[in-house]
Design a protein around this motif. Structure first.
Motif, PDB file in Angstrom:
ATOM      1  N   GLU B  16       0.841  -1.196   0.000  1.00 41.74           N
ATOM      2  CA  GLU B  16       0.000   0.000   0.000  1.00 41.74           C
ATOM      3  C   GLU B  16       0.881   1.252   0.000  1.00 41.74           C
ATOM      4  N   VAL B  20       1.284   4.194  -2.889  1.00 43.01           N
ATOM      5  CA  VAL B  20       1.066   5.604  -2.548  1.00 43.01           C
ATOM      6  C   VAL B  20       2.321   6.414  -2.900  1.00 43.01           C
ATOM      7  N   LEU B  31      -3.911  13.009  -3.820  1.00 40.79           N
ATOM      8  CA  LEU B  31      -4.597  12.349  -2.709  1.00 40.79           C
ATOM      9  C   LEU B  31      -4.784  10.902  -3.131  1.00 40.79           C
ATOM     10  N   LYS B  33      -6.017   6.947  -2.034  1.00 40.55           N
ATOM     11  CA  LYS B  33      -6.727   6.094  -1.083  1.00 40.55           C
ATOM     12  C   LYS B  33      -6.642   4.660  -1.613  1.00 40.55           C
ATOM     13  N   ASP B  35      -7.596   0.605  -1.065  1.00 43.88           N
ATOM     14  CA  ASP B  35      -8.350  -0.444  -0.378  1.00 43.88           C
ATOM     15  C   ASP B  35      -7.652  -1.768  -0.683  1.00 43.88           C
TER      16      ASP B  35
END
Lengths: 65, 65
Positions: B16, B20, B31, B33, B35
């Motif tokens: 993750e 990012v 930004l 996000k 999952d």
């Protein structure tokens, strides 16, 4: 001493590196071999089994044996 | 723009963070996000979809859509 740890939760190369790094924090000169598929981590080190296992667990992985 | 990527191969928190980080290399202000369970990555950025997808793929993850 050579120790064999059964480690749970390692899923990828990042995890492998994190575990190797955790062991090396305890013993800079440790030889570490990780088998991702089986979760087996073999460590050659003069530190205690407990100290090495704790380092791996503090990194977020469960040491089963 | 808001983009949704279906990313394959992310297995853990390290993955993750790697995704990012890859996106932020292209756009510092993005930004992002993630999952992990579904592999869905939502990015708010003014860069192109292609540039963002390429960065994720260069990090070693497959972008399916």
């Amino acid at each position: 001493m050579q120790y064999t740890f059964q480690v749970q939760g390692m899923t990828c190369g990042h995890c492998e590196r994190a575990v190797v790094h955790a062991v090396r924090q305890v013993d800079t000169d440790a030889l570490v071999k990780v088998d991702l598929a089986t979760g087996q981590v073999i460590v050659e080190s003069d530190k205690s089994r407990e100290a090495l296992a704790n380092a791996i667990q503090e990194e977020g992985y469960k040491v089963a044996a």
